[in-house]
Write a protein that holds these residues in place. Structure first.
Motif, PDB file in Angstrom:
ATOM      1  N   GLY A   1       0.802  -1.203   0.000  1.00 24.35           N
ATOM      2  CA  GLY A   1       0.000   0.000   0.000  1.00 24.35           C
ATOM      3  C   GLY A   1       0.845   1.267   0.000  1.00 24.35           C
ATOM      4  O   GLY A   1       2.074   1.231  -0.069  1.00 24.35           O
ATOM      5  N   ILE A   2       0.152   2.402   0.111  1.00 19.64           N
ATOM      6  CA  ILE A   2       0.797   3.716   0.060  1.00 19.64           C
ATOM      7  C   ILE A   2       0.907   4.319   1.455  1.00 19.64           C
ATOM      8  O   ILE A   2       1.963   4.818   1.845  1.00 19.64           O
ATOM      9  CB  ILE A   2       0.011   4.666  -0.864  1.00 19.64           C
ATOM     10  CG1 ILE A   2      -0.002   4.119  -2.303  1.00 19.64           C
ATOM     11  CG2 ILE A   2       0.638   6.066  -0.840  1.00 19.64           C
ATOM     12  CD1 ILE A   2       1.367   3.951  -2.923  1.00 19.64           C
ATOM     13  N   GLY A   3      -0.190   4.255   2.233  1.00 23.16           N
ATOM     14  CA  GLY A   3      -0.184   4.835   3.569  1.00 23.16           C
ATOM     15  C   GLY A   3       0.266   6.278   3.535  1.00 23.16           C
ATOM     16  O   GLY A   3      -0.141   7.062   2.685  1.00 23.16           O
ATOM     17  N   GLN A   4       1.152   6.627   4.471  1.00 21.56           N
ATOM     18  CA  GLN A   4       1.783   7.952   4.422  1.00 21.56           C
ATOM     19  C   GLN A   4       3.240   7.847   3.991  1.00 21.56           C
ATOM     20  O   GLN A   4       3.875   8.841   3.670  1.00 21.56           O
ATOM     21  CB  GLN A   4       1.685   8.642   5.784  1.00 21.56           C
ATOM     22  CG  GLN A   4       2.212   7.850   6.968  1.00 21.56           C
ATOM     23  CD  GLN A   4       1.925   8.534   8.295  1.00 21.56           C
ATOM     24  OE1 GLN A   4       2.289   9.705   8.506  1.00 21.56           O
ATOM     25  NE2 GLN A   4       1.268   7.825   9.195  1.00 21.56           N
ATOM     26  N   TYR A   5       3.740   6.617   3.942  1.00 22.99           N
ATOM     27  CA  TYR A   5       5.144   6.377   3.627  1.00 22.99           C
ATOM     28  C   TYR A   5       5.469   6.688   2.170  1.00 22.99           C
ATOM     29  O   TYR A   5       6.539   7.208   1.853  1.00 22.99           O
ATOM     30  CB  TYR A   5       5.476   4.923   3.956  1.00 22.99           C
ATOM     31  CG  TYR A   5       6.907   4.495   3.709  1.00 22.99           C
ATOM     32  CD1 TYR A   5       7.967   5.192   4.266  1.00 22.99           C
ATOM     33  CD2 TYR A   5       7.186   3.366   2.940  1.00 22.99           C
ATOM     34  CE1 TYR A   5       9.277   4.788   4.061  1.00 22.99           C
ATOM     35  CE2 TYR A   5       8.494   2.957   2.732  1.00 22.99           C
ATOM     36  CZ  TYR A   5       9.536   3.664   3.289  1.00 22.99           C
ATOM     37  OH  TYR A   5      10.830   3.261   3.078  1.00 22.99           O
ATOM     38  N   ARG A   6       4.520   6.384   1.259  1.00 20.50           N
ATOM     39  CA  ARG A   6       4.829   6.504  -0.163  1.00 20.50           C
ATOM     40  C   ARG A   6       3.971   7.546  -0.880  1.00 20.50           C
ATOM     41  O   ARG A   6       3.846   7.507  -2.106  1.00 20.50           O
ATOM     42  CB  ARG A   6       4.642   5.144  -0.855  1.00 20.50           C
ATOM     43  CG  ARG A   6       5.577   4.061  -0.356  1.00 20.50           C
ATOM     44  CD  ARG A   6       5.379   2.764  -1.135  1.00 20.50           C
ATOM     45  NE  ARG A   6       6.304   1.731  -0.684  1.00 20.50           N
ATOM     46  CZ  ARG A   6       6.047   0.869   0.299  1.00 20.50           C
ATOM     47  NH1 ARG A   6       4.882   0.916   0.937  1.00 20.50           N
ATOM     48  NH2 ARG A   6       6.932  -0.043   0.648  1.00 20.50           N
ATOM     49  N   VAL A   7       3.377   8.462  -0.145  1.00 22.89           N
ATOM     50  CA  VAL A   7       2.485   9.442  -0.768  1.00 22.89           C
ATOM     51  C   VAL A   7       3.205  10.244  -1.844  1.00 22.89           C
ATOM     52  O   VAL A   7       2.730  10.366  -2.981  1.00 22.89           O
ATOM     53  CB  VAL A   7       1.877  10.379   0.299  1.00 22.89           C
ATOM     54  CG1 VAL A   7       1.180  11.563  -0.375  1.00 22.89           C
ATOM     55  CG2 VAL A   7       0.890   9.621   1.167  1.00 22.89           C
ATOM     56  N   ALA A   8       4.344  10.823  -1.503  1.00 20.20           N
ATOM     57  CA  ALA A   8       5.069  11.660  -2.461  1.00 20.20           C
ATOM     58  C   ALA A   8       5.495  10.858  -3.685  1.00 20.20           C
ATOM     59  O   ALA A   8       5.433  11.342  -4.824  1.00 20.20           O
ATOM     60  CB  ALA A   8       6.284  12.306  -1.799  1.00 20.20           C
ATOM     61  N   GLU A   9       5.912   9.616  -3.470  1.00 18.65           N
ATOM     62  CA  GLU A   9       6.342   8.789  -4.586  1.00 18.65           C
ATOM     63  C   GLU A   9       5.176   8.391  -5.483  1.00 18.65           C
ATOM     64  O   GLU A   9       5.333   8.257  -6.690  1.00 18.65           O
ATOM     65  CB  GLU A   9       7.067   7.539  -4.066  1.00 18.65           C
ATOM     66  CG  GLU A   9       8.442   7.827  -3.483  1.00 18.65           C
ATOM     67  CD  GLU A   9       9.411   8.348  -4.534  1.00 18.65           C
ATOM     68  OE1 GLU A   9       9.986   7.529  -5.266  1.00 18.65           O
ATOM     69  OE2 GLU A   9       9.584   9.579  -4.622  1.00 18.65           O
TER      70      GLU A   9
END
Length: 465
Positions: free
Chosen positions: A422-430
């Motif tokens: 998933g994306i969560g908050q870890y990969r938002v920018a990416e």
């Protein structure tokens, strides 16, 4: 939200949920305030623990009236920080843990209906008691909960045969951002009556609604399992081995894992189980399952052919369930061993299966050129195109730079920056960097339609506008 409004909301939630339904003490709230990897600490206003769907709906309505953001949480085993609050002290964590009932098991129709807080392993055991298989399986299944598994569209070990969680969900019950309940708990294999709305919520990470119950697809429980570990010269040989296994074992293949030599070196260095094979640059872990008695002979044939073609240099087939568990322990010990080794920057990526050898080579070159000294620890689900391309890096090598290097190579191969975590908050920018603008715009339109006030898990997946 003002402190007075927050205090009033907490009082209203406590009155609605009753004893044990609301946590406010710092020590009680602490486990819900940080992710499994301890990367994203937060501070919730409180933790609501509804016991049924009606209470979930009322919690959502009360939060909406107060303008308070909601962060749904299951077992909190995610790796992208998608189930924890921010540090404002105003967000309400809604834990589904008390909603843990298995409502029905149908061994004829091959379905299981469970509430969102049911632990995945508990659901698997209930299916097994009916001589059926719940095929969604991964390392955190002993604490991950059904609602979170669905909200993140979890992957795991059996995707090559049974698909992601999305492929194993037949029906959902969901509470929307206005507190209304949508009951779609239909145990139907074929239902072509209008939009398949449940797919919007699978993988949405709680940003569109709260999953409260689900009908899951079961499968026949295989009688025979063959598990083998093979040493292979390189990823290209592993790819040829995968093709051979498909030709000879067909859909009996339920796991096909590629593991780097470095991965098993780390496991050995940090006290993990013994590797029964000699040193090698790469390994493949294969598991096949079937109700047909000739499975082991077919697996032995695959191993013999691979050795003859020199696509494998050594191999062993488990003689018992205990030996099979030992082989899987090698694979499952990689993450812990990597953590003990030092700093690791994780990447959960996917590329077309046929491109995996070229991707690994290109990513290795890019790292060597742009981040000298960084080591790639690559392993994962080769059978479905998902590689965990983790980078063991020095403290002065920025994680953002490492992400850009690896994800740039992923893009070049038409891949995805998040295969299963998933994306969560870890990969938002990416995500915003690598998804096409039209896809991001469409996702924002869906979010605006279902959560116009932006109160459902804000900052996750699409970030804040």
């Amino acid at each position: 939200m003002s402190p007075e409004t927050t205090q009033d909301l907490v009082a209203r939630l406590a009155a609605r949920l009753g004893p044990g339904g609301l946590l406010t003490d710092a020590s009680d709230v602490a486990p819900f305030a940080i992710d499994w990897r301890h990367l994203f600490p937060g501070r919730p206003a409180c933790v609501a623990r509804p016991a049924n769907t009606a209470e979930v709906a009322d919690v959502v309505r009360l939060c909406r009236e107060a303008g308070a953001a909601i962060v749904p949480q299951g077992g909190n085993t995610g790796l992208a920080g998608g189930a924890v609050p921010d540090g404002s002290g105003t967000q309400v964590v809604v834990s589904l843990a008390r909603m843990n009932a298995i409502r029905a098991v149908d061994p004829v129709g091959l379905t299981l209906t469970a509430e969102a807080g049911c632990v995945l392993k508990t659901a698997q055991d209930a299916a097994a008691a009916a001589n059926r298989l719940l095929p969604v399986s991964f390392a955190a299944e002993g604490s991950a909960m059904v609602g979170g598994v669905i909200a993140t569209n979890a992957g795991g070990l059996n995707v090559v045969r049974y698909g992601m969680t999305r492929a194993n969900v037949l029906g959902l019950e969901v509470v929307l951002g206005d507190g209304s309940v949508v009951d779609g708990l239909r145990a139907l294999r074929k239902d072509n009556a209008g939009y398949d709305w449940k797919q919007l919520f699978i993988g949405s990470e709680g940003t569109l609604g709260l999953v409260t119950a689900a009908v899951l697809r079961l499968a026949a429980r295989p009688r025979h399992v063959a598990t083998a570990l093979l040493a292979v010269p390189d990823p290209a040989a592993a790819l040829r081995l995968f093709t051979l296994a498909q030709d000879e074992l067909g859909d009996a293949i339920q796991a096909f894992e590629l593991i780097s030599g470095l991965s098993l070196d780390l496991v050995a260095r940090h006290g993990g189980p013994r590797n029964p094979l000699g040193p090698a640059d790469w390994y493949v872990l294969i598991e096949a399952a079937s109700s047909l008695p000739a499975l082991r002979e077919a697996a032995e044939g695959v191993l013999a052919t691979a050795l003859e073609r020199e696509d494998a240099v050594d191999g062993v087939i488990a003689e018992s369930g205990q030996q099979a568990a030992g082989l899987w322990a090698l694979r499952e010990g990689i993450t812990e061993a990597e953590a003990k080794e030092g700093r690791g920057v994780k990447h959960d990526v996917s590329v077309p299966i046929a491109a995996i050898p070229d991707f690994l080579a290109a990513a290795g070159r890019a790292l060597a050129e742009q981040l000298p000294g960084a080591r790639a620890n690559a392993f994962g689900h080769m059978g479905d195109g998902n590689i965990h391309y983790n980078v063991l890096a020095a403290p002065d090598q920025p994680g953002e730079t490492i992400n850009h290097v690896v994800h740039g190579v992923v893009d070049a191969f038409g891949g995805s920056i998040s295969a299963e975590h998933g994306i969560g908050q870890y990969r938002v920018a990416e995500l915003v960097r690598h998804r096409r603008p039209a896809e991001i715009a469409l996702a924002r339109r869906v979010k605006a339609a279902l959560d116009p006030e932006g109160l459902l898990n804000p900052g996750k997946v699409l970030g804040r506008e």
